[in-house]
Design a protein around this motif. Structure first.
Motif, PDB file in Angstrom:
ATOM      1  N   PHE A 112       0.862  -1.180   0.000  1.00 26.49           N
ATOM      2  CA  PHE A 112       0.000   0.000   0.000  1.00 26.49           C
ATOM      3  C   PHE A 112       0.900   1.232   0.000  1.00 26.49           C
ATOM      4  CE2 PHE A 112      -2.409   3.242   2.487  1.00 26.49           C
ATOM      5  CZ  PHE A 112      -3.465   3.420   1.605  1.00 26.49           C
ATOM      6  N   LEU A 113       0.757   2.065  -1.018  1.00 27.92           N
ATOM      7  CA  LEU A 113       1.532   3.295  -1.146  1.00 27.92           C
ATOM      8  C   LEU A 113       0.561   4.463  -1.194  1.00 27.92           C
ATOM      9  CD1 LEU A 113       3.831   1.927  -3.981  1.00 27.92           C
ATOM     10  CD2 LEU A 113       4.473   2.195  -1.574  1.00 27.92           C
ATOM     11  N   ALA A 114       0.861   5.514  -0.424  1.00 28.73           N
ATOM     12  CA  ALA A 114      -0.064   6.648  -0.348  1.00 28.73           C
ATOM     13  C   ALA A 114       0.696   7.964  -0.266  1.00 28.73           C
ATOM     14  CB  ALA A 114      -0.968   6.502   0.873  1.00 28.73           C
ATOM     15  N   SER A 115      -0.017   9.025  -0.591  1.00 25.95           N
ATOM     16  CA  SER A 115       0.537  10.361  -0.392  1.00 25.95           C
ATOM     17  C   SER A 115       0.601  10.629   1.113  1.00 25.95           C
ATOM     18  CB  SER A 115      -0.342  11.408  -1.092  1.00 25.95           C
ATOM     19  OG  SER A 115      -1.655  11.380  -0.577  1.00 25.95           O
ATOM     20  N   GLU A 116       1.335  11.640   1.494  1.00 22.35           N
ATOM     21  CA  GLU A 116       1.513  11.951   2.918  1.00 22.35           C
ATOM     22  C   GLU A 116       0.177  12.186   3.621  1.00 22.35           C
ATOM     23  OE1 GLU A 116       3.489  12.042   6.315  1.00 22.35           O
ATOM     24  OE2 GLU A 116       4.581  11.837   4.447  1.00 22.35           O
ATOM     25  N   ASP A 117      -0.772  12.818   2.927  1.00 21.66           N
ATOM     26  CA  ASP A 117      -2.080  13.099   3.535  1.00 21.66           C
ATOM     27  C   ASP A 117      -3.127  12.015   3.237  1.00 21.66           C
ATOM     28  OD1 ASP A 117      -2.656  13.543   0.868  1.00 21.66           O
ATOM     29  OD2 ASP A 117      -3.363  15.609   1.145  1.00 21.66           O
ATOM     30  N   PHE A 118      -2.701  10.937   2.585  1.00 23.67           N
ATOM     31  CA  PHE A 118      -3.554   9.796   2.252  1.00 23.67           C
ATOM     32  C   PHE A 118      -4.696  10.144   1.292  1.00 23.67           C
ATOM     33  CE2 PHE A 118      -1.466   8.580   6.162  1.00 23.67           C
ATOM     34  CZ  PHE A 118      -1.056   7.280   5.886  1.00 23.67           C
ATOM     35  N   SER A 119      -4.592  11.254   0.582  1.00 20.24           N
ATOM     36  CA  SER A 119      -5.638  11.613  -0.370  1.00 20.24           C
ATOM     37  C   SER A 119      -5.528  10.807  -1.665  1.00 20.24           C
ATOM     38  CB  SER A 119      -5.595  13.108  -0.677  1.00 20.24           C
ATOM     39  OG  SER A 119      -4.359  13.447  -1.285  1.00 20.24           O
ATOM     40  N   LYS A 120      -4.349  10.290  -1.962  1.00 18.10           N
ATOM     41  CA  LYS A 120      -4.100   9.458  -3.138  1.00 18.10           C
ATOM     42  C   LYS A 120      -3.383   8.203  -2.691  1.00 18.10           C
ATOM     43  CE  LYS A 120      -5.548  12.058  -6.521  1.00 18.10           C
ATOM     44  NZ  LYS A 120      -6.682  11.588  -7.291  1.00 18.10           N
ATOM     45  N   SER A 121      -3.702   7.072  -3.328  1.00 20.61           N
ATOM     46  CA  SER A 121      -3.032   5.829  -2.959  1.00 20.61           C
ATOM     47  C   SER A 121      -3.143   4.805  -4.066  1.00 20.61           C
ATOM     48  CB  SER A 121      -3.628   5.260  -1.671  1.00 20.61           C
ATOM     49  OG  SER A 121      -4.938   4.789  -1.911  1.00 20.61           O
ATOM     50  N   VAL A 122      -2.322   3.774  -3.938  1.00 18.76           N
ATOM     51  CA  VAL A 122      -2.419   2.598  -4.796  1.00 18.76           C
ATOM     52  C   VAL A 122      -2.138   1.379  -3.917  1.00 18.76           C
ATOM     53  CG1 VAL A 122      -0.017   2.677  -5.616  1.00 18.76           C
ATOM     54  CG2 VAL A 122      -1.748   1.542  -6.989  1.00 18.76           C
ATOM     55  N   LEU A 123      -2.976   0.368  -4.074  1.00 20.29           N
ATOM     56  CA  LEU A 123      -2.821  -0.888  -3.361  1.00 20.29           C
ATOM     57  C   LEU A 123      -2.558  -1.975  -4.393  1.00 20.29           C
ATOM     58  CD1 LEU A 123      -3.114  -2.752  -0.819  1.00 20.29           C
ATOM     59  CD2 LEU A 123      -5.571  -2.844  -1.352  1.00 20.29           C
ATOM     60  N   LEU A 124      -1.432  -2.656  -4.270  1.00 22.62           N
ATOM     61  CA  LEU A 124      -1.119  -3.804  -5.113  1.00 22.62           C
ATOM     62  C   LEU A 124      -1.357  -5.050  -4.273  1.00 22.62           C
ATOM     63  CD1 LEU A 124       2.292  -2.648  -6.637  1.00 22.62           C
ATOM     64  CD2 LEU A 124       0.023  -2.376  -7.626  1.00 22.62           C
ATOM     65  N   ALA A 125      -2.295  -5.878  -4.671  1.00 22.31           N
ATOM     66  CA  ALA A 125      -2.607  -7.116  -3.944  1.00 22.31           C
ATOM     67  C   ALA A 125      -2.125  -8.285  -4.795  1.00 22.31           C
ATOM     68  CB  ALA A 125      -4.106  -7.216  -3.689  1.00 22.31           C
ATOM     69  N   PHE A 126      -1.321  -9.143  -4.182  1.00 21.68           N
ATOM     70  CA  PHE A 126      -0.696 -10.248  -4.905  1.00 21.68           C
ATOM     71  C   PHE A 126      -1.435 -11.545  -4.640  1.00 21.68           C
ATOM     72  CE2 PHE A 126       2.525  -7.080  -4.032  1.00 21.68           C
ATOM     73  CZ  PHE A 126       3.019  -6.845  -5.302  1.00 21.68           C
ATOM     74  N   SER A 127      -1.859 -12.175  -5.713  1.00 20.38           N
ATOM     75  CA  SER A 127      -2.424 -13.506  -5.645  1.00 20.38           C
ATOM     76  C   SER A 127      -1.346 -14.437  -6.198  1.00 20.38           C
ATOM     77  CB  SER A 127      -3.697 -13.554  -6.483  1.00 20.38           C
ATOM     78  OG  SER A 127      -4.304 -14.815  -6.396  1.00 20.38           O
ATOM     79  N   VAL A 128      -1.610 -15.711  -6.242  1.00 20.70           N
ATOM     80  CA  VAL A 128      -0.605 -16.652  -6.717  1.00 20.70           C
ATOM     81  C   VAL A 128      -0.157 -16.311  -8.136  1.00 20.70           C
ATOM     82  CG1 VAL A 128      -0.174 -19.075  -7.289  1.00 20.70           C
ATOM     83  CG2 VAL A 128      -1.434 -18.488  -5.223  1.00 20.70           C
ATOM     84  N   ASP A 129      -1.101 -15.969  -9.006  1.00 17.13           N
ATOM     85  CA  ASP A 129      -0.747 -15.714 -10.391  1.00 17.13           C
ATOM     86  C   ASP A 129      -1.382 -14.446 -10.963  1.00 17.13           C
ATOM     87  OD1 ASP A 129      -3.329 -16.596 -10.460  1.00 17.13           O
ATOM     88  OD2 ASP A 129      -3.025 -18.120 -11.985  1.00 17.13           O
ATOM     89  N   GLU A 130      -1.781 -13.528 -10.106  1.00 16.87           N
ATOM     90  CA  GLU A 130      -2.359 -12.261 -10.554  1.00 16.87           C
ATOM     91  C   GLU A 130      -1.968 -11.138  -9.607  1.00 16.87           C
ATOM     92  OE1 GLU A 130      -6.524 -12.077 -12.117  1.00 16.87           O
ATOM     93  OE2 GLU A 130      -6.608 -14.099 -11.259  1.00 16.87           O
ATOM     94  N   ILE A 131      -1.948  -9.940 -10.157  1.00 16.90           N
ATOM     95  CA  ILE A 131      -1.760  -8.736  -9.342  1.00 16.90           C
ATOM     96  C   ILE A 131      -2.998  -7.872  -9.533  1.00 16.90           C
ATOM     97  CG2 ILE A 131      -0.370  -6.691  -8.889  1.00 16.90           C
ATOM     98  CD1 ILE A 131       2.022  -8.185 -10.109  1.00 16.90           C
ATOM     99  N   PHE A 132      -3.633  -7.524  -8.441  1.00 12.98           N
ATOM    100  CA  PHE A 132      -4.819  -6.682  -8.472  1.00 12.98           C
ATOM    101  C   PHE A 132      -4.437  -5.278  -8.013  1.00 12.98           C
ATOM    102  CE2 PHE A 132      -6.142 -11.022  -7.972  1.00 12.98           C
ATOM    103  CZ  PHE A 132      -7.199 -11.140  -8.857  1.00 12.98           C
ATOM    104  N   ILE A 133      -5.009  -4.275  -8.649  1.00  8.32           N
ATOM    105  CA  ILE A 133      -4.697  -2.879  -8.350  1.00  8.32           C
ATOM    106  C   ILE A 133      -5.957  -2.177  -7.880  1.00  8.32           C
ATOM    107  CG2 ILE A 133      -3.862  -0.699  -9.296  1.00  8.32           C
ATOM    108  CD1 ILE A 133      -2.515  -2.412 -11.492  1.00  8.32           C
TER     109      ILE A 133
END
Length: 175
Positions: A112-133
């Motif tokens: 989980f990566l976010a801006s300092e104020d958490f107004s913007k973010s991206v979550l990369l979730a890893f499955s066995v054979d897929e990456i979900f955004i």
């Protein structure tokens, strides 16, 4: 909890990749038949750099190379042609990083990566054979997203390390 050698190594990679950098876009790949290559994602960073991730069983492979410059993931061995797709991502400067591990295994569950104020973010979730955004989710929603969308994590109490840009190190925390 003190991070293991494995956790420390992975956390160091995340710090080096994203410390104070700007994520300007999310790049997915499409193969020659038009299907999404769902096990690979690249985050475009400042100065034309990238951080690439490929689902690899329990842990993602990481690359700092553009796929056309150096194919760390051997994608051209699998596909005759690869097209890059920009997701029209609304960029931000990384001010916060969180990495979630499965405590029973040396397994990266999400970043989980976010801006300092958490107004913007991206979550990369890893499955066995897929990456979900997941874009622009709240820090408080990360656990709910993982547990509701990935049934095998329903009863898992994640091992979470987080840090703000400029912090000396990672701290064990709860989201």
């Amino acid at each position: 909890m003190t991070p293991s050698v494995y956790h420390t190594s992975f956390l160091k990679k995340i710090k080096i990749l994203f410390e104070g950098d700007v994520i300007s876009d999310v790049i997915r790949l499409r193969e020659e038949d038009g299907h999404l290559v769902d096990d690979v994602v690249f985050l475009a960073l400042g100065a034309g750099r990238v951080a690439g991730f490929r689902a690899n069983g329990m842990n993602p492979l990481i690359s700092r190379n553009h796929v056309d410059d150096f194919d760390d993931f051997s994608l051209y061995a699998l596909y005759a042609r690869i097209e890059k797709i920009s997701l029209g991502f609304s960029g931000f400067s990384v001010g916060f990083s969180g990495v979630l591990f499965n405590p029973a295994y040396n397994e990266v569950v999400a970043i989980f990566l976010a801006s300092e104020d958490f107004s913007k973010s991206v979550l990369l979730a890893f499955s066995v054979d897929e990456i979900f955004i997941y874009e622009d989710c709240e820090k408080a929603d990360v656990i709910r997203i993982l547990k509701s969308r990935f049934l095998h994590f329903k009863d898992v109490d994640f091992l979470i390390f987080q840090r703000h840009t400029g912090d000396a190190g990672w701290v064990n925390a709860d989201f």
